[in-house]
Write a protein that holds these residues in place. Structure first.
Motif, short mmCIF file in Angstrom:
data_model
loop_
_atom_site.label_atom_id
_atom_site.label_comp_id
_atom_site.label_asym_id
_atom_site.label_seq_id
_atom_site.Cartn_x
_atom_site.Cartn_y
_atom_site.Cartn_z
N LEU A 44 35.39 32.87 49.24
CA LEU A 44 35.26 33.76 48.08
C LEU A 44 36.34 34.84 48.08
N ILE A 45 36.63 35.38 49.25
CA ILE A 45 37.69 36.40 49.35
C ILE A 45 39.04 35.80 48.92
N GLY A 46 39.37 34.63 49.45
CA GLY A 46 40.62 33.98 49.10
C GLY A 46 40.70 33.63 47.62
N ALA A 47 39.60 33.14 47.07
CA ALA A 47 39.57 32.79 45.64
C ALA A 47 39.76 34.04 44.78
N CYS A 48 39.13 35.14 45.18
CA CYS A 48 39.30 36.38 44.42
C CYS A 48 40.74 36.87 44.48
N ILE A 49 41.34 36.82 45.65
CA ILE A 49 42.74 37.25 45.77
C ILE A 49 43.62 36.38 44.88
N GLY A 50 43.40 35.06 44.92
CA GLY A 50 44.18 34.16 44.06
C GLY A 50 43.98 34.46 42.58
N ALA A 51 42.75 34.69 42.19
CA ALA A 51 42.46 34.98 40.77
C ALA A 51 43.08 36.30 40.34
N PHE A 52 42.96 37.32 41.20
CA PHE A 52 43.55 38.63 40.86
C PHE A 52 45.07 38.54 40.80
N TYR A 53 45.66 37.79 41.72
CA TYR A 53 47.11 37.60 41.71
C TYR A 53 47.54 36.91 40.43
N ASN A 54 46.87 35.80 40.09
CA ASN A 54 47.22 35.06 38.89
C ASN A 54 47.04 35.90 37.63
N ALA A 55 46.05 36.76 37.62
CA ALA A 55 45.79 37.59 36.43
C ALA A 55 46.93 38.59 36.20
N GLN A 56 47.67 38.93 37.23
CA GLN A 56 48.75 39.90 37.11
C GLN A 56 50.08 39.29 36.69
N ILE A 57 50.16 37.97 36.72
CA ILE A 57 51.42 37.30 36.38
C ILE A 57 51.58 37.26 34.87
N LYS A 58 52.75 37.65 34.42
CA LYS A 58 53.05 37.60 33.00
C LYS A 58 53.61 36.21 32.68
N ILE A 59 53.00 35.56 31.72
CA ILE A 59 53.42 34.21 31.34
C ILE A 59 54.53 34.34 30.30
N LYS A 60 55.67 33.69 30.59
CA LYS A 60 56.79 33.71 29.65
C LYS A 60 56.58 32.65 28.60
N LYS A 61 56.79 33.00 27.34
CA LYS A 61 56.60 32.06 26.24
C LYS A 61 57.92 31.68 25.64
#
Length: 92
Positions: free
Chosen positions: A75-92
């Motif tokens: 759960l800790i690893g999944a949360c870190i991954g989710a929080f990391y991914n949420a901060q990435i700006k997707i280029k369009k």
């Protein structure tokens, strides 16, 4: 930017936590009560663990501890991954 695979990161954290738990078991089995106390006192910056170390842990508690440790660290690893991914700006 690279996106993390949340499930794989959680699994990696879970396995790492489980290895640490198994390492603790090895220390307790090989070092005995006194050696275990000295090891954890030094690891925890001098916190006196004498009164909280239990050497006669039933097998069912050990197995449950391994499972619980894996789930917690997954759960800790999944949360870190989710929080990391949420901060990435997707280029369009």
């Amino acid at each position: 930017m690279y996106r993390l695979n949340i499930k794989k990161l959680g699994f990696a954290f879970g396995l790492t936590g489980t290895l640490i738990y198994l390492g603790c078991i090895i220390v307790m089995k090989t070092a005995g009560q006194e050696g275990t106390t000295i090891f954890f006192n030094s690891l925890l910056h001098g916190l006196d663990t004498t009164s909280i170390i239990k050497m006669d842990v039933p097998l069912i508690e050990v197995l449950m501890g391994i499972v619980q440790t894996f789930i917690l660290w997954w759960l800790i690893g999944a949360c870190i991954g989710a929080f990391y991914n949420a901060q990435i700006k997707i280029k369009k």
